[in-house]
Design a protein around this motif. Structure first.
Motif, PDB file in Angstrom:
ATOM      1  N   GLU A  11       0.829  -1.207   0.000  1.00 35.19           N
ATOM      2  CA  GLU A  11       0.000   0.000   0.000  1.00 35.19           C
ATOM      3  C   GLU A  11       0.860   1.252   0.000  1.00 35.19           C
ATOM      4  OE1 GLU A  11      -3.631   0.101   2.504  1.00 35.19           O
ATOM      5  OE2 GLU A  11      -2.973  -1.891   3.148  1.00 35.19           O
ATOM      6  N   ALA A  14       2.415   1.594  -3.506  1.00 33.15           N
ATOM      7  CA  ALA A  14       1.420   2.055  -4.484  1.00 33.15           C
ATOM      8  C   ALA A  14       1.129   3.538  -4.296  1.00 33.15           C
ATOM      9  CB  ALA A  14       0.143   1.231  -4.354  1.00 33.15           C
ATOM     10  N   ALA A  15       1.046   3.978  -3.036  1.00 32.48           N
ATOM     11  CA  ALA A  15       0.785   5.394  -2.766  1.00 32.48           C
ATOM     12  C   ALA A  15       1.933   6.251  -3.275  1.00 32.48           C
ATOM     13  CB  ALA A  15       0.592   5.611  -1.268  1.00 32.48           C
ATOM     14  N   THR A  17       3.962   5.645  -5.797  1.00 35.49           N
ATOM     15  CA  THR A  17       3.878   5.704  -7.260  1.00 35.49           C
ATOM     16  C   THR A  17       2.774   6.656  -7.705  1.00 35.49           C
ATOM     17  OG1 THR A  17       4.707   3.439  -7.461  1.00 35.49           O
ATOM     18  CG2 THR A  17       3.492   4.339  -9.335  1.00 35.49           C
ATOM     19  N   ARG A  18       1.605   6.513  -7.104  1.00 34.96           N
ATOM     20  CA  ARG A  18       0.449   7.337  -7.500  1.00 34.96           C
ATOM     21  C   ARG A  18       0.663   8.807  -7.173  1.00 34.96           C
ATOM     22  NH1 ARG A  18      -3.636   8.699  -4.146  1.00 34.96           N
ATOM     23  NH2 ARG A  18      -3.073   7.044  -2.683  1.00 34.96           N
ATOM     24  N   LEU A  19       1.162   9.096  -5.970  1.00 38.68           N
ATOM     25  CA  LEU A  19       1.287  10.483  -5.536  1.00 38.68           C
ATOM     26  C   LEU A  19       2.490  11.172  -6.173  1.00 38.68           C
ATOM     27  CD1 LEU A  19       0.352   9.858  -1.804  1.00 38.68           C
ATOM     28  CD2 LEU A  19      -1.070  10.968  -3.545  1.00 38.68           C
ATOM     29  N   THR A  20       3.530  10.417  -6.496  1.00 33.45           N
ATOM     30  CA  THR A  20       4.657  11.007  -7.221  1.00 33.45           C
ATOM     31  C   THR A  20       4.207  11.447  -8.615  1.00 33.45           C
ATOM     32  OG1 THR A  20       6.283   9.682  -6.004  1.00 33.45           O
ATOM     33  CG2 THR A  20       6.976  10.573  -8.135  1.00 33.45           C
ATOM     34  N   ALA A  21       3.437  10.607  -9.279  1.00 34.11           N
ATOM     35  CA  ALA A  21       2.917  10.968 -10.602  1.00 34.11           C
ATOM     36  C   ALA A  21       2.004  12.189 -10.511  1.00 34.11           C
ATOM     37  CB  ALA A  21       2.165   9.784 -11.202  1.00 34.11           C
ATOM     38  N   ALA A  22       1.168  12.249  -9.481  1.00 32.26           N
ATOM     39  CA  ALA A  22       0.276  13.396  -9.317  1.00 32.26           C
ATOM     40  C   ALA A  22       1.065  14.673  -9.078  1.00 32.26           C
ATOM     41  CB  ALA A  22      -0.690  13.146  -8.156  1.00 32.26           C
ATOM     42  N   ASN A  25       2.460  15.799 -12.393  1.00 28.76           N
ATOM     43  CA  ASN A  25       1.439  16.274 -13.323  1.00 28.76           C
ATOM     44  C   ASN A  25       0.817  17.594 -12.892  1.00 28.76           C
ATOM     45  OD1 ASN A  25       1.769  14.009 -14.950  1.00 28.76           O
ATOM     46  ND2 ASN A  25       0.180  12.839 -13.886  1.00 28.76           N
ATOM     47  N   ARG A 198      -2.133  15.603  -1.163  1.00 27.36           N
ATOM     48  CA  ARG A 198      -1.182  14.535  -1.498  1.00 27.36           C
ATOM     49  C   ARG A 198      -0.316  14.185  -0.296  1.00 27.36           C
ATOM     50  NH1 ARG A 198      -0.619  17.885  -5.964  1.00 27.36           N
ATOM     51  NH2 ARG A 198       1.393  18.648  -5.207  1.00 27.36           N
ATOM     52  N   GLN A 205      -0.324   6.796   4.978  1.00 25.04           N
ATOM     53  CA  GLN A 205       0.167   5.452   4.666  1.00 25.04           C
ATOM     54  C   GLN A 205       1.444   5.127   5.441  1.00 25.04           C
ATOM     55  OE1 GLN A 205      -1.194   3.042   3.203  1.00 25.04           O
ATOM     56  NE2 GLN A 205      -2.847   3.927   2.004  1.00 25.04           N
TER      57      GLN A 205
END
Length: 291
Positions: A11, A14-15, A17-22, A25, A198, A205
């Motif tokens: 978890e 995954a967080a 990866t997701r939050l780094t991309a956000a 962007n 974010r 987490q």
């Protein structure tokens, strides 16, 4: 042999990866984002009325209209000053851990976290210096804990960061939406809220995983110490909102006595519950705070 290095689960990964991309962007240049007017309009509120520390108290009736408006200004300056000092402290803790053994998984987001927090510190300080002419001094007291293992130290460090961010975001989200406030004040709160969403997701987490690690280790003394620390730190964080400096600059006589009376007013209990509700709910959900 039990390791003290953090152990991150899927978890957390995954967080990250997701939050780094956000973060990549949604990146913006804060130095080009804000319009800084020469002044905040006379007679304007600088903080939402329900967030001012005298809200609902008997002491509020003692203030003239001019003192009330001045208090909204100086409590706003206090709030942003608290952000500057709090951000500086939390950045130091993250810098100690970035690229350190055991932090390989969260380090990619640490880079974005540090960059964004540095920018937040800049625009909060810029607001204070432009419109208040100063930052209030850091009056937070050292928060000594019992002798801690590295495992417990990691839990308390990331809990301090998360608690700070959740309480701040309670204010940011409300002031960003308050049409009674000048646009400059709404804008800095709006931008900070967007980034902090974010950071809070990331911090939750990390804290959850570190708490589970403490439970797995089974040291009842450290588990009890962690619970006690969280309770005290939440209370201390809320208490910092009551600023003698703000009361004095608002022209309130006996600012120390005024602070004591306001904090003791029963109406503030409801306010404290609202300010810390998200934090208390999170720590109850993961089992740190007991029902």
């Amino acid at each position: 042999m039990t390791t003290t290095a953090p152990v991150w689960d899927e978890e957390v990964a995954a967080a990250v990866t997701r939050l780094t991309a956000a973060a990549e962007n949604e990146y913006y240049n804060p130095y080009q984002t804000f319009d800084w007017p020469d002044s905040i309009p006379d007679g304007a509120l600088w903080m939402s009325q329900e967030l001012i520390t005298v809200h609902g108290t008997e002491a509020a009736a003692e203030l003239t209209h001019e003192q009330y408006l001045a208090l909204s200004k100086w409590e706003s300056i206090n709030f942003y000053s608290l952000n500057v000092h709090g951000i500086r402290e939390l950045m130091q803790e993250v810098v100690r851990r970035i690229h350190a053994p055991g932090y390989e998984i969260p380090t990619p987001f640490f880079h974005h976290f540090l960059g964004e927090e540095n920018e937040h510190m800049w625009f909060f300080a810029e607001f204070c210096l432009r419109y208040g002419g100063k930052l209030f001094p850091d009056r937070s007291m050292a928060f000594p804990g019992e002798r801690q293992s590295p495992m417990l130290d990691n839990f308390t460090v990331f809990s301090r960061i998360l608690i700070f961010e959740q309480i701040v975001d309670h204010f940011n989200s409300r002031m960003a939406a308050d049409t009674a406030l000048p646009e400059t004040i709404r804008a800095i709160n709006r931008v900070h809220h967007q980034d902090e969403s974010r950071h809070i997701a990331f911090g939750a987490q990390l804290v959850r995983a570190l708490w589970e690690r403490l439970l797995d280790a089974g040291d009842e003394q450290e588990i009890t110490g962690a619970r006690r620390y969280i309770e005290k730190y939440i209370a201390a964080s809320v208490n910092q909102l009551y600023s003698v400096d703000a009361y004095r600059d608002a022209g309130i006589p006996d600012p120390f006595g005024f602070r004591a009376r306001v904090m003791a007013d029963p109406a503030r209990r409801t306010a404290h519950e609202a300010i810390a509700s998200r934090t208390n709910a999170f720590y109850r959900r993961i089992g740190v705070l007991l029902p």
